[in-house]
Design a protein around this motif. Structure first.
Motif, PDB file in Angstrom:
ATOM      1  N   SER A  84      35.645 -15.478  -6.781  1.00  0.00           N
ATOM      2  CA  SER A  84      34.114 -16.489  -6.870  1.00  0.00           C
ATOM      3  C   SER A  84      33.998 -16.792  -7.761  1.00  0.00           C
ATOM      4  O   SER A  84      33.406 -18.110  -8.436  1.00  0.00           O
ATOM      5  CB  SER A  84      33.572 -15.182  -6.154  1.00  0.00           C
ATOM      6  N   ARG A  85      34.462 -15.462  -8.915  1.00  0.00           N
ATOM      7  CA  ARG A  85      34.263 -16.169 -10.703  1.00  0.00           C
ATOM      8  C   ARG A  85      34.928 -16.859 -10.786  1.00  0.00           C
ATOM      9  O   ARG A  85      34.282 -18.004 -11.808  1.00  0.00           O
ATOM     10  CB  ARG A  85      34.763 -14.735 -11.559  1.00  0.00           C
ATOM     11  N   TYR A  86      36.014 -17.233 -10.115  1.00  0.00           N
ATOM     12  CA  TYR A  86      36.839 -18.589 -11.064  1.00  0.00           C
ATOM     13  C   TYR A  86      36.274 -19.522 -10.751  1.00  0.00           C
ATOM     14  O   TYR A  86      36.305 -20.550 -11.424  1.00  0.00           O
ATOM     15  CB  TYR A  86      37.892 -18.234 -10.306  1.00  0.00           C
ATOM     16  N   VAL A  87      35.711 -19.769  -9.175  1.00  0.00           N
ATOM     17  CA  VAL A  87      35.866 -21.212  -9.386  1.00  0.00           C
ATOM     18  C   VAL A  87      34.038 -21.444  -9.322  1.00  0.00           C
ATOM     19  O   VAL A  87      34.129 -22.193  -9.588  1.00  0.00           O
ATOM     20  CB  VAL A  87      35.052 -20.759  -7.476  1.00  0.00           C
ATOM     21  N   ASP A  88      32.928 -20.593  -9.859  1.00  0.00           N
ATOM     22  CA  ASP A  88      31.792 -20.618 -10.991  1.00  0.00           C
ATOM     23  C   ASP A  88      32.595 -21.209 -12.337  1.00  0.00           C
ATOM     24  O   ASP A  88      31.776 -22.108 -12.176  1.00  0.00           O
ATOM     25  CB  ASP A  88      31.652 -19.127 -11.257  1.00  0.00           C
ATOM     26  N   ARG A  89      33.306 -20.871 -12.655  1.00  0.00           N
ATOM     27  CA  ARG A  89      34.022 -21.542 -14.070  1.00  0.00           C
ATOM     28  C   ARG A  89      34.469 -23.156 -13.517  1.00  0.00           C
ATOM     29  O   ARG A  89      34.034 -23.461 -14.976  1.00  0.00           O
ATOM     30  CB  ARG A  89      34.479 -20.479 -14.651  1.00  0.00           C
ATOM     31  N   ILE A  90      35.421 -23.347 -12.752  1.00  0.00           N
ATOM     32  CA  ILE A  90      35.722 -24.579 -12.857  1.00  0.00           C
ATOM     33  C   ILE A  90      34.066 -25.131 -11.863  1.00  0.00           C
ATOM     34  O   ILE A  90      34.479 -26.526 -12.376  1.00  0.00           O
ATOM     35  CB  ILE A  90      36.522 -24.392 -11.155  1.00  0.00           C
ATOM     36  N   GLU A  91      33.334 -25.005 -11.170  1.00  0.00           N
ATOM     37  CA  GLU A  91      32.309 -25.486 -11.213  1.00  0.00           C
ATOM     38  C   GLU A  91      31.938 -25.993 -12.048  1.00  0.00           C
ATOM     39  O   GLU A  91      30.938 -27.076 -12.715  1.00  0.00           O
ATOM     40  CB  GLU A  91      31.300 -25.368 -10.185  1.00  0.00           C
ATOM     41  N   SER A  92      31.826 -25.155 -12.940  1.00  0.00           N
ATOM     42  CA  SER A  92      30.724 -25.041 -14.238  1.00  0.00           C
ATOM     43  C   SER A  92      31.322 -26.246 -15.297  1.00  0.00           C
ATOM     44  O   SER A  92      31.166 -27.423 -15.663  1.00  0.00           O
ATOM     45  CB  SER A  92      30.825 -24.072 -14.888  1.00  0.00           C
ATOM     46  N   VAL A  93      32.700 -26.163 -14.824  1.00  0.00           N
ATOM     47  CA  VAL A  93      33.548 -27.346 -15.913  1.00  0.00           C
ATOM     48  C   VAL A  93      33.407 -28.558 -15.278  1.00  0.00           C
ATOM     49  O   VAL A  93      32.917 -29.990 -16.056  1.00  0.00           O
ATOM     50  CB  VAL A  93      34.441 -27.274 -15.590  1.00  0.00           C
ATOM     51  N   TYR A  94      33.062 -29.190 -13.515  1.00  0.00           N
ATOM     52  CA  TYR A  94      32.536 -30.062 -13.419  1.00  0.00           C
ATOM     53  C   TYR A  94      31.494 -30.744 -14.088  1.00  0.00           C
ATOM     54  O   TYR A  94      30.721 -32.155 -14.051  1.00  0.00           O
ATOM     55  CB  TYR A  94      32.561 -30.258 -11.637  1.00  0.00           C
ATOM     56  N   ARG A  95      30.211 -30.107 -13.393  1.00  0.00           N
ATOM     57  CA  ARG A  95      28.918 -30.553 -13.996  1.00  0.00           C
ATOM     58  C   ARG A  95      29.101 -29.972 -15.759  1.00  0.00           C
ATOM     59  O   ARG A  95      28.208 -31.456 -15.744  1.00  0.00           O
ATOM     60  CB  ARG A  95      28.013 -29.096 -13.875  1.00  0.00           C
ATOM     61  N   GLN A  96      29.624 -29.823 -16.680  1.00  0.00           N
ATOM     62  CA  GLN A  96      30.510 -30.886 -18.209  1.00  0.00           C
ATOM     63  C   GLN A  96      30.443 -32.128 -18.475  1.00  0.00           C
ATOM     64  O   GLN A  96      30.131 -32.234 -18.838  1.00  0.00           O
ATOM     65  CB  GLN A  96      30.878 -28.978 -18.670  1.00  0.00           C
ATOM     66  N   VAL A  97      31.647 -32.041 -17.161  1.00  0.00           N
ATOM     67  CA  VAL A  97      31.624 -33.324 -17.408  1.00  0.00           C
ATOM     68  C   VAL A  97      30.954 -34.492 -16.577  1.00  0.00           C
ATOM     69  O   VAL A  97      31.073 -35.563 -17.494  1.00  0.00           O
ATOM     70  CB  VAL A  97      33.056 -33.507 -16.499  1.00  0.00           C
ATOM     71  N   LEU A  98      29.845 -34.056 -15.548  1.00  0.00           N
ATOM     72  CA  LEU A  98      29.180 -35.196 -15.239  1.00  0.00           C
ATOM     73  C   LEU A  98      27.805 -35.222 -15.762  1.00  0.00           C
ATOM     74  O   LEU A  98      27.497 -36.412 -16.375  1.00  0.00           O
ATOM     75  CB  LEU A  98      28.968 -34.795 -13.733  1.00  0.00           C
ATOM     76  N   GLU A  99      27.966 -34.150 -17.190  1.00  0.00           N
ATOM     77  CA  GLU A  99      26.348 -34.295 -17.658  1.00  0.00           C
ATOM     78  C   GLU A  99      27.798 -34.643 -18.725  1.00  0.00           C
ATOM     79  O   GLU A  99      26.422 -36.326 -19.461  1.00  0.00           O
ATOM     80  CB  GLU A  99      26.433 -32.670 -17.440  1.00  0.00           C
ATOM     81  N   ALA A 100      28.431 -35.040 -19.635  1.00  0.00           N
ATOM     82  CA  ALA A 100      28.391 -35.890 -20.173  1.00  0.00           C
ATOM     83  C   ALA A 100      28.577 -36.548 -20.583  1.00  0.00           C
ATOM     84  O   ALA A 100      28.761 -38.182 -20.882  1.00  0.00           O
ATOM     85  CB  ALA A 100      30.017 -35.762 -20.671  1.00  0.00           C
ATOM     86  N   ARG A 101      29.220 -37.455 -19.071  1.00  0.00           N
ATOM     87  CA  ARG A 101      29.656 -38.330 -18.503  1.00  0.00           C
ATOM     88  C   ARG A 101      28.408 -39.475 -17.971  1.00  0.00           C
ATOM     89  O   ARG A 101      28.506 -40.950 -18.526  1.00  0.00           O
ATOM     90  CB  ARG A 101      30.148 -39.070 -16.641  1.00  0.00           C
ATOM     91  N   ASP A 102      27.087 -38.945 -17.690  1.00  0.00           N
ATOM     92  CA  ASP A 102      25.852 -39.322 -17.648  1.00  0.00           C
ATOM     93  C   ASP A 102      25.040 -39.810 -19.087  1.00  0.00           C
ATOM     94  O   ASP A 102      23.510 -40.646 -18.570  1.00  0.00           O
ATOM     95  CB  ASP A 102      25.008 -39.107 -16.875  1.00  0.00           C
ATOM     96  N   LEU A 103      25.682 -39.044 -20.209  1.00  0.00           N
ATOM     97  CA  LEU A 103      25.109 -39.351 -21.339  1.00  0.00           C
ATOM     98  C   LEU A 103      25.191 -40.479 -22.182  1.00  0.00           C
ATOM     99  O   LEU A 103      26.354 -41.317 -21.635  1.00  0.00           O
ATOM    100  CB  LEU A 103      25.259 -38.620 -22.486  1.00  0.00           C
ATOM    101  N   PRO A 104      23.618 -41.230 -21.897  1.00  0.00           N
ATOM    102  CA  PRO A 104      24.088 -42.523 -23.090  1.00  0.00           C
ATOM    103  C   PRO A 104      24.612 -42.445 -24.459  1.00  0.00           C
ATOM    104  O   PRO A 104      25.123 -41.743 -24.950  1.00  0.00           O
ATOM    105  CB  PRO A 104      22.377 -43.376 -23.606  1.00  0.00           C
ATOM    106  N   ARG A 105      25.434 -43.912 -24.592  1.00  0.00           N
ATOM    107  CA  ARG A 105      26.425 -44.089 -26.040  1.00  0.00           C
ATOM    108  C   ARG A 105      25.214 -45.047 -27.205  1.00  0.00           C
ATOM    109  O   ARG A 105      25.798 -46.126 -26.058  1.00  0.00           O
ATOM    110  CB  ARG A 105      28.096 -44.125 -25.898  1.00  0.00           C
TER     111      ARG A 105
END
Length: 415
Positions: free
Chosen positions: A394-415
C-alpha cells in the motif's frame, strides 16, 4: 510546447481522480515463473485499479520454457485490466537469444497510445519498450521508467545490454519524465547512465500482506514432500539461474550436512538454464538424499514452503530488492542474503543475517540460525514487523501514484 489537458474538467479528472495508465512489462500473469518481474508490476496494477484508475498492460506473450498459454495480439480482460499479450516473430529465435520480437506491437502502440495519460515502462531493455518510447515522444505522452534492478551490465548478457543501451536504452532512460529506483545504489546507477538527479525517485518495493493473512497450517509443505517435523529445513525459492548463487548454497549446505544430521535443503523454482548443472553438483557432493528440487510452485503450496522453512536463503551474486525476501519475512521466516543484495542493511541482525559470497561463511550463518531457537524466534517476530513498517504494498503504490501525479502536473504547466 508541452501537451496540455484538453479542457479544465479533464485536467481535474487526470490530477485528482482516475488516470489512464499504460504499463509496459516483460511478461505478465500467468507467467509467474518469471518471478518478481511479473509479480510486482501485477500487484502494482491491481492496487491502482482498486484506487479507481484505468490500467492497460502491454506484455510479451510466449516463452518456450513456460507452460502458460494466452490469447495473443488482441486485447483480453485480466483482473480488471485490459492486457495485450504480443506474439514474438520467432519463438525459436527468442528461446535462443532471450530477445522477443513483438512484431504486432508497433501497430497497436501507434493506434492507441494517445488514449493514455501516462506510461509506466517496467522493462526498458526489451524490444517492446522501443515503439512505446518512440510514439510517447511523438505524441508527447509522459512516461516513467522502473528498471527493477536490471541496470547493471556486469552480469548476464552484458554485451547485449550495452548494445541495446547504445541503440535505444540510454535515450529511453534519459528522456523519461521520472525514473524509479528501488535503492540508493540503483539511483546511483541511473545517474551513471546519464539520468538527471532531479528525475530519480527512490521508492523501496512492497509486498501484499493480504496474501499472508491466512497462512497454511504449519507442516503442510513438510507432509507433502516427506520432510520430518524434527528435520531443519533450508529454503531457496526463485529462478534456477547462475546469477542466483545456487552453487554457493549447495557447497555451503554440503558442509552443513557434516555438522547437522537432520537437515534438508529445498530448492523451489523453474529452470532458467542452470538446473542440470546444479543437479550434477548435488550428485557429485553426495547429498542427493538431503536436497529436494520441487520445480516451480505458486499459491498455497508456495506459502506453505515459507511457513515450514526454518530459514530462507538467497545467495545471489547480484540482487537489488528481491520479492522473495519480503515474502519470507511476511511469512515470519528468518532470511540469509549475501552482501551483494542491496537490501542487506535492512536485513542484517534484524530479520536475518548477511554474509559475503563464501561457502564457509554461509554455512556458519545457516548453522547459527538453525541451532539457535531464540535467535530464530526473534528474527521471525521482527520479520513480519519489518514488512509492515518498511515494505507494505500500500505504501509502495502510494508513492508510485504520487510520481504519476507529479509528472501529470508538470506536463500541464505552461511553458
Amino acid at each position: 510546447m508541452r501537451r496540455s489537458a484538453r479542457n479544465p474538467i479533464e485536467r481535474a479528472l487526470n490530477l485528482g481522480g482516475a488516470v489512464k495508465i499504460l504499463k509496459v512489462v516483460d511478461y505478465f500473469k500467468p507467467f509467474w515463473e518469471r518471478g518478481g518481474t511479473v509479480r510486482v508490476p501485477y500487484e502494482i496494477a491491481l492496487n491502482l485499479i482498486q484506487r479507481g484508475h484505468v490500467v492497460t498492460v502491454y506484455a510479451n506473450g510466449e516463452r518456450a520454457d513456460s507452460p502458460a498459454r494466452v490469447i495473443q495480439n488482441r486485447p483480453v480482460f485480466v483482473d480488471g485490466m485490459t492486457v495485450y499479450y504480443f506474439k514474438t516473430l520467432s519463438k525459436r529465435f527468442t528461446a535462443r537469444t532471450n530477445i522477443d520480437l513483438p512484431y504486432f506491437a508497433p501497430f497497436v502502440v501507434r493506434k492507441h497510445l494517445r488514449e493514455f495519460d501516462i506510461v509506466h515502462i517496467h522493462t526498458y531493455r526489451r524490444v517492446l519498450a522501443v515503439p512505446v518510447w518512440h510514439y510517447a515522444r511523438r505524441f508527447r505522452i509522459p512516461y516513467v521508467v522502473q528498471a527493477h534492478g536490471s541496470l547493471s551490465t556486469y552480469f548476464l548478457k552484458g554485451g547485449q545490454k550495452r548494445l541495446f543501451d547504445q541503440l535505444w536504452g540510454l535515450k529511453i532512460l534519459r528522456e523519461a519524465s521520472k525514473v524509479i529506483a528501488l535503492t540508493p545504489e540503483e539511483a546511483g546507477q541511473y545517474r551513471t547512465m546519464g539520468v538527471a538527479a532531479d528525475r530519480i525517485e527512490v521508492i523501496p518495493a512492497g509486498v501484499d500482506l493480504g496474501a499472508f493473512e491466512e497462512l497454511p497450517p504449519k507442516g503442510t509443505f513438510r507432509s507433502a514432500y516427506g520432510i520430518g517435523g524434527n528435520e531443519r529445513m533450508v529454503l531457496y525459492l526463485g529462478r534456477i539461474h547462475r546469477i542466483k548463487g545456487l552453487d554457493l548454497l549447495v557447497s555451503a549446505f554440503a558442509g552443513l550436512c557434516n555438522e547437522l544430521k537432520e537437515v534438508r535443503l529445498v530448492i523451489v523454482g523453474g529452470d532458467d538454464g542452470y538446473l542440470r548443472t546444479l543437479e550434477q553438483m548435488v550428485k557429485d557432493l553426495g547429498i542427493g538424499d538431503r536436497v529436494i528440487f520441487t520445480g516451480f510452485l505458486d499459491g498455497e503450496i508456495k506459502l506453505a514452503a515459507y511457513v515450514d522453512a526454518d530459514v530462507y536463503v538467497l545467495p545471489s551474486l547480484y540482487e537489488c530488492f528481491p520479492t522473495t525476501v519480503m515474502e519470507a519475512c511476511a511469512a515470519g521466516t528468518p532470511v540469509i542474503v549475501t552482501d551483494a543484495c542491496q537490501m542487506a542493511p535492512q536485513i542484517e541482525n534484524r530479520v536475518g543475517l548477511v554474509v559475503p559470497g563464501q561457502a564457509e561463511r554461509l554455512q556458519h550463518a545457516m548453522k547459527a540460525i538453525l541451532t539457535d531457537g531464540e535467535m530464530r524466534a526473534r528474527m521471525a517476530r521482527n520479520a513480519r514487523a519489518a514488512v509492515e513498517e518498511l515494505w507494505s504494498m500500500s505504501r509502495y503504490v502510494d508513492r508510485i501514484e504520487s510520481v504519476y501525479r507529479q509528472v501529470l502536473e508538470a506536463r500541464d504547466l505552461p511553458r
